[in-house]
Enzyme design. Structure first.
Site, PDB file in Angstrom:
ATOM      1  N   ASP A 142       0.808  -1.232   0.000  1.00 34.95           N
ATOM      2  CA  ASP A 142       0.000   0.000   0.000  1.00 34.95           C
ATOM      3  C   ASP A 142       0.843   1.285   0.000  1.00 34.95           C
ATOM      4  OD1 ASP A 142      -1.359  -2.296   1.004  1.00 34.95           O
ATOM      5  OD2 ASP A 142      -2.991  -1.032   1.765  1.00 34.95           O
ATOM      6  N   ASN A 158      -3.986   4.019  -0.988  1.00 32.79           N
ATOM      7  CA  ASN A 158      -3.739   5.135  -0.071  1.00 32.79           C
ATOM      8  C   ASN A 158      -2.875   6.223  -0.698  1.00 32.79           C
ATOM      9  OD1 ASN A 158      -3.333   2.374   1.890  1.00 32.79           O
ATOM     10  ND2 ASN A 158      -4.954   3.809   2.434  1.00 32.79           N
ATOM     11  N   ASN A 184     -10.388  -1.231   0.306  1.00 26.53           N
ATOM     12  CA  ASN A 184     -11.529  -0.531   0.900  1.00 26.53           C
ATOM     13  C   ASN A 184     -11.490   0.985   0.702  1.00 26.53           C
ATOM     14  OD1 ASN A 184      -9.273  -1.074   2.776  1.00 26.53           O
ATOM     15  ND2 ASN A 184     -10.425   0.240   4.162  1.00 26.53           N
ATOM     16  N   HIS A 185     -10.320   1.557   0.430  1.00 27.70           N
ATOM     17  CA  HIS A 185     -10.242   3.018   0.221  1.00 27.70           C
ATOM     18  C   HIS A 185     -10.480   3.439  -1.227  1.00 27.70           C
ATOM     19  CE1 HIS A 185      -9.219   4.419   4.198  1.00 27.70           C
ATOM     20  NE2 HIS A 185      -8.347   3.434   4.323  1.00 27.70           N
ATOM     21  N   HIS A 187      -6.824  -8.145  -0.118  1.00 27.54           N
ATOM     22  CA  HIS A 187      -6.841  -6.966   0.736  1.00 27.54           C
ATOM     23  C   HIS A 187      -7.756  -7.266   1.920  1.00 27.54           C
ATOM     24  CE1 HIS A 187      -5.855  -2.718   1.060  1.00 27.54           C
ATOM     25  NE2 HIS A 187      -7.061  -2.549   1.579  1.00 27.54           N
ATOM     26  N   HIS A 192      -3.388  -4.366   3.127  1.00 28.38           N
ATOM     27  CA  HIS A 192      -4.389  -3.673   3.941  1.00 28.38           C
ATOM     28  C   HIS A 192      -3.963  -3.360   5.371  1.00 28.38           C
ATOM     29  CE1 HIS A 192      -8.142  -2.241   5.664  1.00 28.38           C
ATOM     30  NE2 HIS A 192      -8.137  -3.224   6.532  1.00 28.38           N
TER      31      HIS A 192
HETATM   32 FE   LIG Z   1      -4.088   0.456   2.773  1.00 30.87          FE
HETATM   33 FE   LIG Z   2      -7.177  -1.056   3.061  1.00 30.67          FE
END
Ligand SMILES: [Fe+2]
Ligand SMILES: [Fe+2]
Length: 269
Positions: free
Chosen positions: A14, A46, A73-74, A162, A187
């Site tokens: 990430d 991210n 998730n982002h 993730h 993640h």
């Molecule tokens: Fe992340």
């Molecule tokens: Fe994440």
């Protein structure tokens, strides 16, 4: 006798905010040169100050020769990414198609969770999945993987899982052992030391770890997160800046069978 040719793949964990993007820009050319990397995949969820990714940041990463960007998730934090995904219609080969969102999201969501491409003469595929333990509920990542693997022609197949729970990640590694080249966890932003090649030839690690500032709490300024735990009040998270590290894994696989031979952790500061 068929000669076994190895393909070397780099997976970068990430990428968090400007510190993460800067260290990738500074160190990636040297990694590629020193290790003879042929295919580069990075989780970019991210990239935009810790929250999501914009089209221009995705293209900035592509200019560094990253082949495919995965997320998690982002992915929806920056709304521009939705328009970017919608550009894919009728332009299936543009750079937007090489940004993935988890494949086990509802099927009518924008974007794709599988990319199939060629590196030289070698076909490869990247699958992005998201866990369900301690995360938003989505479709079953195990059965989604089964479905996607029915359609993938390539032998070299990388899975970015993730997910939050180590048990769910390790289980998917065993479930896909021998069917994919690697199951790479992302993640949690905390690198794990359990990289291994499973018995049937799938490289596995529970989490690659974050590429970004470690003098914080999973990328965010530590004072803000500690304060949040103390009083629960809303707070605007800002990226930390210190102790920036690049976390990645190098995977060697047989380009004909896709079986992994080796997985090695990389950590650069
Ligand atoms: Fe992340
Ligand atoms: Fe994440």
């Amino acid at each position: 006798m068929k000669v076994c040719l190895l393909m070397r793949i780099l997976f970068i964990g990430d990428i968090f905010g400007r510190p993460g993007r800067t260290i990738v820009k500074d160190r990636l050319p040297g990694i590629v040169r020193d290790h003879g990397v042929e295919l580069i995949i990075a989780n970019g969820e991210n990239s935009a100050a810790g929250f999501g990714i914009t089209p221009s940041l995705a293209e900035e990463l592509f200019e560094l020769n990253i082949d495919v960007i995965t997320t998690g998730n982002h992915v929806w934090d920056k709304r521009e990414i939705i328009d970017y995904f919608q550009m894919i219609e009728g332009n299936g080969r543009g750079p937007a198609r090489r940004v993935l969102r988890p494949a086990n999201y509802p099927s009518d969501m924008p974007g794709w969770g599988l990319y199939e491409g060629m590196k030289g003469k070698i076909p490869y595929a990247v699958i992005n999945l998201q866990g369900r333990v301690f995360m938003a509920s989505n479709d079953d990542p195990f059965r989604t993987a089964d479905q996607l693997l029915k359609q993938v022609q390539a032998k070299v197949i990388l899975v970015d899982f993730h997910a939050e729970a180590t048990s769910e990640k390790i289980s998917l590694g065993w479930y896909l052992d021998g069917r994919v080249t690697a199951v790479i966890g992302t993640h949690t932003h905390v690198p794990t030391a359990d990289e291994t090649v499973l018995p049937n030839g799938t490289a596995y690690i529970t989490d690659v770890g974050m590429t970004g500032p470690y003098d914080g709490v999973i990328g965010v300024k530590k004072e803000l997160v500690v304060q949040k735990f103390l009083n629960g009040m809303p707070v605007r998270f800002e990226p930390a800046t210190g102790d920036v590290r690049l976390s990645a894994v190098l995977i060697d696989c047989d380009e004909n069978t896709g079986k992994a031979r080796k997985i090695e952790r990389l950590r650069l500061s």
